[in-house]
Design a protein around this motif. Structure first.
Motif, PDB file in Angstrom:
ATOM      1  N   LEU A  46       0.928  -1.243   0.065  1.00 33.02           N
ATOM      2  CA  LEU A  46      -0.013  -0.124   0.181  1.00 33.02           C
ATOM      3  C   LEU A  46       0.675   1.343  -0.093  1.00 33.02           C
ATOM      4  O   LEU A  46       0.545   2.302  -0.346  1.00 33.02           O
ATOM      5  CB  LEU A  46      -0.832   0.067   1.225  1.00 33.02           C
ATOM      6  N   ASN A  47       2.170   1.234   0.307  1.00 33.73           N
ATOM      7  CA  ASN A  47       3.085   2.275   0.439  1.00 33.73           C
ATOM      8  C   ASN A  47       3.080   2.775  -1.020  1.00 33.73           C
ATOM      9  O   ASN A  47       3.347   4.077  -1.262  1.00 33.73           O
ATOM     10  CB  ASN A  47       4.526   1.931   0.913  1.00 33.73           C
ATOM     11  N   TYR A  48       3.378   1.797  -1.925  1.00 37.67           N
ATOM     12  CA  TYR A  48       3.064   2.197  -3.380  1.00 37.67           C
ATOM     13  C   TYR A  48       1.933   3.090  -3.841  1.00 37.67           C
ATOM     14  O   TYR A  48       2.079   4.105  -4.751  1.00 37.67           O
ATOM     15  CB  TYR A  48       3.574   0.942  -4.479  1.00 37.67           C
ATOM     16  N   ALA A  49       0.996   2.695  -3.365  1.00 42.71           N
ATOM     17  CA  ALA A  49      -0.249   3.501  -3.671  1.00 42.71           C
ATOM     18  C   ALA A  49      -0.076   4.864  -3.141  1.00 42.71           C
ATOM     19  O   ALA A  49      -0.381   5.868  -3.840  1.00 42.71           O
ATOM     20  CB  ALA A  49      -1.551   2.761  -2.939  1.00 42.71           C
ATOM     21  N   LYS A  50       0.502   4.897  -1.949  1.00 42.24           N
ATOM     22  CA  LYS A  50       0.725   6.553  -1.245  1.00 42.24           C
ATOM     23  C   LYS A  50       1.796   7.071  -2.059  1.00 42.24           C
ATOM     24  O   LYS A  50       1.439   8.403  -2.683  1.00 42.24           O
ATOM     25  CB  LYS A  50       0.988   6.317   0.150  1.00 42.24           C
ATOM     26  N   ILE A  51       2.812   6.369  -2.441  1.00 38.18           N
ATOM     27  CA  ILE A  51       3.834   7.066  -3.080  1.00 38.18           C
ATOM     28  C   ILE A  51       3.552   7.454  -4.617  1.00 38.18           C
ATOM     29  O   ILE A  51       3.764   8.745  -5.039  1.00 38.18           O
ATOM     30  CB  ILE A  51       5.210   6.280  -3.233  1.00 38.18           C
ATOM     31  N   TYR A  52       2.816   6.685  -5.204  1.00 42.61           N
ATOM     32  CA  TYR A  52       2.485   7.156  -6.570  1.00 42.61           C
ATOM     33  C   TYR A  52       0.963   7.729  -6.817  1.00 42.61           C
ATOM     34  O   TYR A  52       0.584   8.025  -7.922  1.00 42.61           O
ATOM     35  CB  TYR A  52       2.391   5.791  -7.458  1.00 42.61           C
ATOM     36  N   LYS A  53       0.405   8.077  -5.471  1.00 37.21           N
ATOM     37  CA  LYS A  53      -0.575   8.817  -5.622  1.00 37.21           C
ATOM     38  C   LYS A  53      -1.947   8.046  -6.250  1.00 37.21           C
ATOM     39  O   LYS A  53      -2.523   8.602  -6.932  1.00 37.21           O
ATOM     40  CB  LYS A  53      -0.663  10.292  -5.803  1.00 37.21           C
ATOM     41  N   ILE A  54      -2.046   6.659  -5.971  1.00 38.55           N
ATOM     42  CA  ILE A  54      -3.263   5.967  -6.641  1.00 38.55           C
ATOM     43  C   ILE A  54      -4.011   5.700  -5.500  1.00 38.55           C
ATOM     44  O   ILE A  54      -3.840   4.977  -4.345  1.00 38.55           O
ATOM     45  CB  ILE A  54      -2.458   4.552  -7.241  1.00 38.55           C
ATOM     46  N   PRO A  55      -5.409   5.704  -5.799  1.00 42.67           N
ATOM     47  CA  PRO A  55      -6.557   5.368  -4.725  1.00 42.67           C
ATOM     48  C   PRO A  55      -6.567   4.005  -4.514  1.00 42.67           C
ATOM     49  O   PRO A  55      -6.342   3.327  -5.120  1.00 42.67           O
ATOM     50  CB  PRO A  55      -7.834   5.878  -5.432  1.00 42.67           C
ATOM     51  N   TYR A  56      -6.636   3.637  -3.097  1.00 43.37           N
ATOM     52  CA  TYR A  56      -6.902   2.089  -2.783  1.00 43.37           C
ATOM     53  C   TYR A  56      -7.708   2.025  -1.834  1.00 43.37           C
ATOM     54  O   TYR A  56      -8.435   2.872  -1.081  1.00 43.37           O
ATOM     55  CB  TYR A  56      -5.415   1.864  -2.158  1.00 43.37           C
ATOM     56  N   TYR A  57      -8.142   0.675  -1.880  1.00 42.84           N
ATOM     57  CA  TYR A  57      -9.293   0.190  -0.875  1.00 42.84           C
ATOM     58  C   TYR A  57      -8.922  -1.024  -0.498  1.00 42.84           C
ATOM     59  O   TYR A  57      -8.222  -1.693  -0.860  1.00 42.84           O
ATOM     60  CB  TYR A  57     -10.399   0.008  -1.768  1.00 42.84           C
ATOM     61  N   ILE A  58      -9.690  -1.293   0.769  1.00 39.53           N
ATOM     62  CA  ILE A  58      -9.374  -2.721   1.639  1.00 39.53           C
ATOM     63  C   ILE A  58     -10.634  -3.463   0.887  1.00 39.53           C
ATOM     64  O   ILE A  58     -11.856  -3.004   1.356  1.00 39.53           O
ATOM     65  CB  ILE A  58      -9.171  -2.554   3.131  1.00 39.53           C
ATOM     66  N   LEU A  59     -10.279  -4.723   0.824  1.00 39.40           N
ATOM     67  CA  LEU A  59     -11.471  -5.701   0.477  1.00 39.40           C
ATOM     68  C   LEU A  59     -11.586  -6.720   1.492  1.00 39.40           C
ATOM     69  O   LEU A  59     -10.514  -7.436   1.674  1.00 39.40           O
ATOM     70  CB  LEU A  59     -11.195  -6.160  -1.033  1.00 39.40           C
TER      71      LEU A  59
END
Ligand code: GRF
Length: 185
Positions: A46-59
């Motif tokens: 999930l750090n990559y989601a934050k670094i690359y500013k991509i929305p993320y969700y927990i399923l």
């Protein structure tokens, strides 16, 4: 070229996710990583989601309300490809119905050999001299969908699980990128 909107599913370190994000920022790559789904809020990937500013969700696959809202989010965002990258849960029927033929995965063996978990341990126990990775379509039968691309590596007599994993992961990053290019060629 209109890039296909893609969602990457992860559970762990997310190094394949990182490789896909990097490729997706190259000129002419056929997909764009529009969102990331993790089976755990603790996944390092999930750090990559934050670094690359991509929305993320927990399923939470056991929570039907959560499953429905994720499916709705994917539909509203026009997601046309799902890439599993170290996603450690079984996707429910609803995902297969809604994304039939549009879910792919990377597996650390030369399928059909060594389906399932503990791949490296089983490969090392065998007398195989070669192993590798496979990018394949996902169906409701574990690691059995049509293969898109494989890459091979040699097994040395002094390899252990750690060295084997490192060697395979190195080729996985190229394999996932090349497989996606091949799919839309
Ligand atoms: C990869 O080795 C892949 O083959 C398997 O899970 C691993 C995920 O690693 N399905 P990472 O999370 O991409 O680093």
């Amino acid at each position: 070229m209109v890039r296909k909107k893609t969602c990457v599913f992860i559970s762990g370190t997310g190094t394949n996710l990182k490789a896909l994000i990097k490729s997706s920022r190259e000129y002419n790559f056929p997909i764009n990583i529009s969102c990331i789904i993790s089976s755990s809020k603790k996944a390092n990937g999930l750090n990559y989601a934050k670094i690359y500013k991509i929305p993320y969700y927990i399923l939470n696959i056991n929570n039907q309300l959560n499953v429905e809202s994720i499916l709705l989010m994917l539909r509203e965002n026009n997601i046309s490809l799902i890439c599993l990258a170290g996603y450690m849960r079984i996707l429910g029927k609803k995902f297969f119905n809604k994304f039939s033929g549009k879910i792919i995965n990377i597996h650390p063996s030369l399928l059909p050999k060594y389906k399932g978990l503990d791949t490296f341990k089983r490969v090392l126990k065998s007398k195989d001299k070669i192993t590798g990775c496979t990018v394949h379509y996902v169906t409701d039968k574990l690691d059995s969908g049509k293969r898109i691309l494989q890459k091979k590596i040699f097994i040395n007599s002094n390899d252990n699980e750690k060295t084997l994993k490192a060697k395979i992961q190195k080729v996985e990053y190229k394999a996932y990128t090349e497989a996606v290019i091949r799919m839309y060629k």
